[in-house]
Design a protein around this motif. Structure first.
Motif, mmCIF file in Angstrom:
data_model
loop_
_atom_site.group_PDB
_atom_site.id
_atom_site.type_symbol
_atom_site.label_atom_id
_atom_site.label_comp_id
_atom_site.label_asym_id
_atom_site.label_seq_id
_atom_site.Cartn_x
_atom_site.Cartn_y
_atom_site.Cartn_z
ATOM 1 N N PRO A 114 3.387 9.427 -2.787
ATOM 2 C CA PRO A 114 3.651 10.020 -3.915
ATOM 3 C C PRO A 114 5.187 9.929 -4.317
ATOM 4 C CG PRO A 114 3.059 11.532 -2.074
ATOM 5 C CD PRO A 114 2.817 10.311 -1.680
ATOM 6 N N ARG A 115 6.060 9.595 -3.208
ATOM 7 C CA ARG A 115 7.452 9.459 -3.660
ATOM 8 C C ARG A 115 7.792 8.237 -4.394
ATOM 9 N NH1 ARG A 115 9.968 9.328 2.150
ATOM 10 N NH2 ARG A 115 7.815 8.464 2.248
ATOM 11 N N PHE A 116 6.893 7.306 -4.323
ATOM 12 C CA PHE A 116 7.006 6.278 -4.821
ATOM 13 C C PHE A 116 5.929 5.599 -6.091
ATOM 14 C CE2 PHE A 116 7.839 5.307 -0.157
ATOM 15 C CZ PHE A 116 9.117 5.794 -0.464
ATOM 16 N N LEU A 117 4.914 5.596 -5.939
ATOM 17 C CA LEU A 117 3.577 5.632 -6.905
ATOM 18 C C LEU A 117 3.826 4.405 -7.836
ATOM 19 C CD1 LEU A 117 3.045 9.314 -7.938
ATOM 20 C CD2 LEU A 117 1.704 7.782 -6.276
ATOM 21 N N PHE A 118 3.934 3.191 -7.092
ATOM 22 C CA PHE A 118 4.238 1.723 -7.896
ATOM 23 C C PHE A 118 2.622 1.250 -8.041
ATOM 24 C CE2 PHE A 118 8.262 2.196 -6.247
ATOM 25 C CZ PHE A 118 9.187 1.867 -7.434
ATOM 26 N N LYS A 119 2.061 2.047 -8.878
ATOM 27 C CA LYS A 119 0.612 1.730 -9.347
ATOM 28 C C LYS A 119 0.538 0.716 -10.161
ATOM 29 C CE LYS A 119 -1.034 5.614 -7.653
ATOM 30 N NZ LYS A 119 -2.269 5.849 -6.598
ATOM 31 N N PRO A 128 -0.833 -12.554 3.079
ATOM 32 C CA PRO A 128 -2.312 -11.786 2.999
ATOM 33 C C PRO A 128 -2.281 -11.092 1.541
ATOM 34 C CG PRO A 128 -0.441 -11.023 4.608
ATOM 35 C CD PRO A 128 0.237 -12.104 3.817
ATOM 36 N N SER A 129 -3.708 -11.003 1.180
ATOM 37 C CA SER A 129 -4.080 -10.427 0.009
ATOM 38 C C SER A 129 -5.175 -9.656 -0.002
ATOM 39 C CB SER A 129 -4.669 -11.538 -1.008
ATOM 40 O OG SER A 129 -5.714 -12.147 -0.448
ATOM 41 N N GLY A 130 -5.320 -8.779 -1.011
ATOM 42 C CA GLY A 130 -6.644 -7.647 -0.742
ATOM 43 C C GLY A 130 -5.985 -6.419 -1.225
ATOM 44 N N ILE A 131 -5.073 -6.231 -1.785
ATOM 45 C CA ILE A 131 -4.544 -5.163 -2.164
ATOM 46 C C ILE A 131 -5.516 -4.595 -3.572
ATOM 47 C CG2 ILE A 131 -2.627 -3.953 -3.684
ATOM 48 C CD1 ILE A 131 -2.088 -3.426 -0.860
ATOM 49 N N SER A 179 0.880 -1.226 0.054
ATOM 50 C CA SER A 179 -0.054 -0.010 -0.155
ATOM 51 C C SER A 179 0.784 1.111 0.062
ATOM 52 C CB SER A 179 -1.030 0.124 1.136
ATOM 53 O OG SER A 179 -1.934 -0.839 1.102
ATOM 54 N N VAL A 180 1.702 1.108 0.867
ATOM 55 C CA VAL A 180 2.755 2.412 0.807
ATOM 56 C C VAL A 180 3.490 2.663 -0.580
ATOM 57 C CG1 VAL A 180 4.881 3.314 1.789
ATOM 58 C CG2 VAL A 180 3.150 2.308 3.499
ATOM 59 N N HIS A 190 6.394 -7.763 -8.810
ATOM 60 C CA HIS A 190 7.105 -7.004 -9.730
ATOM 61 C C HIS A 190 6.114 -5.915 -9.790
ATOM 62 C CE1 HIS A 190 9.214 -10.745 -10.637
ATOM 63 N NE2 HIS A 190 10.357 -9.962 -10.657
ATOM 64 N N LEU A 191 6.749 -4.560 -9.387
ATOM 65 C CA LEU A 191 5.880 -3.204 -9.687
ATOM 66 C C LEU A 191 6.297 -2.385 -10.463
ATOM 67 C CD1 LEU A 191 5.119 -3.168 -5.879
ATOM 68 C CD2 LEU A 191 3.633 -4.242 -7.381
ATOM 69 N N LEU A 192 5.594 -1.610 -11.028
ATOM 70 C CA LEU A 192 6.173 -0.389 -11.878
ATOM 71 C C LEU A 192 5.551 0.961 -11.529
ATOM 72 C CD1 LEU A 192 7.439 0.806 -14.600
ATOM 73 C CD2 LEU A 192 5.107 0.420 -15.663
ATOM 74 N N SER A 193 6.384 1.919 -11.501
ATOM 75 C CA SER A 193 5.567 3.421 -11.339
ATOM 76 C C SER A 193 5.976 4.106 -12.472
ATOM 77 C CB SER A 193 6.684 3.980 -10.055
ATOM 78 O OG SER A 193 6.302 5.495 -9.969
ATOM 79 N N PRO A 194 4.749 4.287 -13.170
ATOM 80 C CA PRO A 194 4.856 5.002 -14.508
ATOM 81 C C PRO A 194 5.354 6.407 -14.152
ATOM 82 C CG PRO A 194 2.812 3.782 -14.558
ATOM 83 C CD PRO A 194 3.593 3.530 -12.992
ATOM 84 N N LYS A 195 4.993 6.978 -13.058
ATOM 85 C CA LYS A 195 5.132 8.312 -12.792
ATOM 86 C C LYS A 195 6.792 8.542 -12.692
ATOM 87 C CE LYS A 195 4.529 12.415 -10.847
ATOM 88 N NZ LYS A 195 4.043 13.577 -11.625
ATOM 89 N N HIS A 196 7.384 7.679 -12.239
ATOM 90 C CA HIS A 196 8.871 7.641 -12.132
ATOM 91 C C HIS A 196 9.547 6.887 -12.949
ATOM 92 C CE1 HIS A 196 7.804 10.050 -8.413
ATOM 93 N NE2 HIS A 196 7.202 9.241 -8.079
#
Length: 106
Positions: free
Chosen positions: A53-58, A103-106, A47-48, A80-86
């Motif tokens: 806003p410093r990370f934004l791995f959306k 745990p799941s539910g993100i 979630s963090v 594996h996550l990607l931050s398109p903003k950065h």
């Protein structure tokens, strides 16, 4: 290349400072940032990484696993996550065993 490594190291340190004890390690190798995190903190860590806003791995890119039968917590669950903003990618690894699910539910 050195600039990219320095940027990834700085990002990793910012994530570690933000998440504190939830992070076991932060490592940059082969131009990739890998985070090892506490399994009980999976939802908070993800979630963090998504919302700060410093990370934004959306973008969730991939979920995979690895089996290490000799370990007590034999499975690595890897996000594996990607931050398109950065324009940055990160790998987040959590350890698990046969009886304690991630745990799941993100």
């Amino acid at each position: 290349m050195q600039q990219e490594v320095e940027a990834l190291n700085a990002l990793g340190e910012a994530i570690k400072a933000t998440l504190g004890g939830a992070m076991h390690s932060v490592n940059v190798a082969y131009g990739e940032l890998t985070l090892r995190a506490e399994t009980s903190e999976t939802l908070r860590v993800l979630s963090v990484l998504r919302d700060d806003p410093r990370f934004l791995f959306k973008n969730f890119t991939d979920l995979c696993g690895a089996d290490y039968p000799a370990r007590e917590k034999r499975f690595d669950v890897v996000w594996h996550l990607l931050s398109p903003k950065h324009n940055t990618r990160v790998r987040v690894t959590f350890e698990a065993n046969e009886t304690d699910p991630i745990p799941s539910g993100i």
